[in-house]
Scaffold this motif. Structure first.
Motif, PDB file in Angstrom:
ATOM      1  N   SER A  75       0.841  -1.186  -0.230  1.00  0.00           N
ATOM      2  CA  SER A  75       0.081   0.059  -0.799  1.00  0.00           C
ATOM      3  C   SER A  75       0.902   0.822  -0.285  1.00  0.00           C
ATOM      4  O   SER A  75       0.568   2.035  -0.378  1.00  0.00           O
ATOM      5  CB  SER A  75      -0.456   0.478   1.164  1.00  0.00           C
ATOM      6  OG  SER A  75      -0.054   0.204   2.431  1.00  0.00           O
ATOM      7  N   ALA A 104      -1.733   2.804  -3.242  1.00  0.00           N
ATOM      8  CA  ALA A 104      -1.573   4.420  -2.577  1.00  0.00           C
ATOM      9  C   ALA A 104      -1.543   6.039  -3.234  1.00  0.00           C
ATOM     10  O   ALA A 104      -2.691   6.338  -3.620  1.00  0.00           O
ATOM     11  CB  ALA A 104      -1.827   4.869  -1.098  1.00  0.00           C
ATOM     12  N   PRO A 105      -0.583   6.157  -3.236  1.00  0.00           N
ATOM     13  CA  PRO A 105       0.321   8.093  -4.086  1.00  0.00           C
ATOM     14  C   PRO A 105      -0.744   6.835  -5.890  1.00  0.00           C
ATOM     15  O   PRO A 105      -0.659   8.315  -5.630  1.00  0.00           O
ATOM     16  CB  PRO A 105       0.930   7.881  -3.554  1.00  0.00           C
ATOM     17  CG  PRO A 105       1.634   6.418  -2.879  1.00  0.00           C
ATOM     18  CD  PRO A 105       0.784   5.830  -2.772  1.00  0.00           C
ATOM     19  N   ARG A 123      -2.850   4.950  -6.751  1.00  0.00           N
ATOM     20  CA  ARG A 123      -4.308   5.414  -6.579  1.00  0.00           C
ATOM     21  C   ARG A 123      -4.584   6.807  -6.785  1.00  0.00           C
ATOM     22  O   ARG A 123      -6.138   6.855  -7.191  1.00  0.00           O
ATOM     23  CB  ARG A 123      -4.574   4.675  -5.944  1.00  0.00           C
ATOM     24  CG  ARG A 123      -5.273   3.111  -6.298  1.00  0.00           C
ATOM     25  CD  ARG A 123      -5.551   2.034  -5.331  1.00  0.00           C
ATOM     26  NE  ARG A 123      -5.722   2.299  -3.289  1.00  0.00           N
ATOM     27  CZ  ARG A 123      -4.620   1.514  -3.287  1.00  0.00           C
ATOM     28  NH1 ARG A 123      -4.335   0.422  -3.728  1.00  0.00           N
ATOM     29  NH2 ARG A 123      -4.302   2.328  -1.713  1.00  0.00           N
ATOM     30  N   ASP A 124      -4.179   7.323  -6.674  1.00  0.00           N
ATOM     31  CA  ASP A 124      -4.649   7.989  -5.743  1.00  0.00           C
ATOM     32  C   ASP A 124      -4.189   9.730  -7.203  1.00  0.00           C
ATOM     33  O   ASP A 124      -5.231  10.379  -7.480  1.00  0.00           O
ATOM     34  CB  ASP A 124      -3.563   9.682  -4.967  1.00  0.00           C
ATOM     35  CG  ASP A 124      -3.827   9.474  -3.804  1.00  0.00           C
ATOM     36  OD1 ASP A 124      -4.973   8.544  -3.252  1.00  0.00           O
ATOM     37  OD2 ASP A 124      -3.404   9.338  -2.545  1.00  0.00           O
ATOM     38  N   GLY A 125      -3.156   9.792  -8.305  1.00  0.00           N
ATOM     39  CA  GLY A 125      -2.780   9.992  -8.844  1.00  0.00           C
ATOM     40  C   GLY A 125      -3.754   9.652 -10.096  1.00  0.00           C
ATOM     41  O   GLY A 125      -4.535  10.810 -11.539  1.00  0.00           O
ATOM     42  N   LYS A 152      -6.746   9.040  -9.660  1.00  0.00           N
ATOM     43  CA  LYS A 152      -7.948   9.806  -9.553  1.00  0.00           C
ATOM     44  C   LYS A 152      -8.423  10.807  -9.632  1.00  0.00           C
ATOM     45  O   LYS A 152      -9.510  11.706 -10.306  1.00  0.00           O
ATOM     46  CB  LYS A 152      -8.523   9.282  -8.358  1.00  0.00           C
ATOM     47  CG  LYS A 152      -9.827  10.185  -7.519  1.00  0.00           C
ATOM     48  CD  LYS A 152     -10.350   9.831  -6.110  1.00  0.00           C
ATOM     49  CE  LYS A 152     -11.704  10.670  -5.563  1.00  0.00           C
ATOM     50  NZ  LYS A 152     -11.933  10.340  -4.864  1.00  0.00           N
ATOM     51  N   SER A 153      -6.644  10.810  -9.699  1.00  0.00           N
ATOM     52  CA  SER A 153      -6.425  12.674 -10.378  1.00  0.00           C
ATOM     53  C   SER A 153      -6.968  13.033 -11.874  1.00  0.00           C
ATOM     54  O   SER A 153      -7.354  13.633 -12.284  1.00  0.00           O
ATOM     55  CB  SER A 153      -5.493  13.677  -9.384  1.00  0.00           C
ATOM     56  OG  SER A 153      -4.941  13.018  -8.408  1.00  0.00           O
ATOM     57  N   THR A 165     -12.142   0.744 -11.093  1.00  0.00           N
ATOM     58  CA  THR A 165     -12.801   1.654 -10.191  1.00  0.00           C
ATOM     59  C   THR A 165     -13.651   1.810  -9.671  1.00  0.00           C
ATOM     60  O   THR A 165     -13.558   2.275  -8.280  1.00  0.00           O
ATOM     61  CB  THR A 165     -11.191   3.050 -10.059  1.00  0.00           C
ATOM     62  OG1 THR A 165     -12.390   3.953 -11.334  1.00  0.00           O
ATOM     63  CG2 THR A 165      -9.998   3.355 -10.410  1.00  0.00           C
ATOM     64  N   VAL A 178     -16.321   7.571  -9.969  1.00  0.00           N
ATOM     65  CA  VAL A 178     -15.089   8.753  -9.409  1.00  0.00           C
ATOM     66  C   VAL A 178     -15.884   9.577  -9.492  1.00  0.00           C
ATOM     67  O   VAL A 178     -16.266  10.039 -11.076  1.00  0.00           O
ATOM     68  CB  VAL A 178     -13.590   8.939 -10.372  1.00  0.00           C
ATOM     69  CG1 VAL A 178     -13.088   9.898  -9.850  1.00  0.00           C
ATOM     70  CG2 VAL A 178     -13.078   7.263 -10.349  1.00  0.00           C
TER      71      VAL A 178
END
Length: 120
Positions: free
Chosen positions: A79, A83-84, A86-88, A90-91, A115, A118
């Motif tokens: 993770s 995690a980063p 997945r954040d990227g 989503k952005s 995913t 969103v």
């Protein structure tokens, strides 16, 4: 017609193969993900050049490929790495939705197959 076998004249090919053999899989996955993210950002027009390289069709493909890679590799990478990424992702998905003249229905945007929908 020649019976000659093609010869690999690429200097350092064996050396490159040895070098890549020493790279842990998680590093290869993260590197590919970062490259997909960077390419998608360029195609979304999120760089200094902005609209010069903007191509939403190409961005859709890159974001979708990134989502697929992350979906397939999430259980293989920690993770800490996931995690980063997945954040990227989503952005980028949100940026794609903003950039689209006719936004996709929730759940049908690039990568949302992997995913889920969103939202901002």
């Amino acid at each position: 017609m020649s019976d000659a076998t093609p010869v690999n004249d690429s200097p350092g090919f064996d050396e490159m193969a040895r070098d890549i053999a020493e790279v842990p899989a998680v590093e290869v996955i993260v590197t590919v993900a970062v490259n997909l993210m960077s390419a998608a950002a360029v195609k979304l027009g999120l760089t200094e050049d902005g609209d010069e390289h903007k191509d939403l069709d190409e961005a859709r493909k890159l974001v979708h490929a990134l989502a697929g890679l992350l979906d397939a590799s999430t259980t293989e990478i920690s993770s800490f790495h996931a995690a980063p990424l997945r954040d990227g992702l989503k952005s980028l998905q949100l940026a794609f939705r903003e950039a689209s003249l006719v936004p996709d229905e929730p759940g049908t945007g690039p990568g949302e197959k992997y995913t889920g929908p969103v939202f901002g």
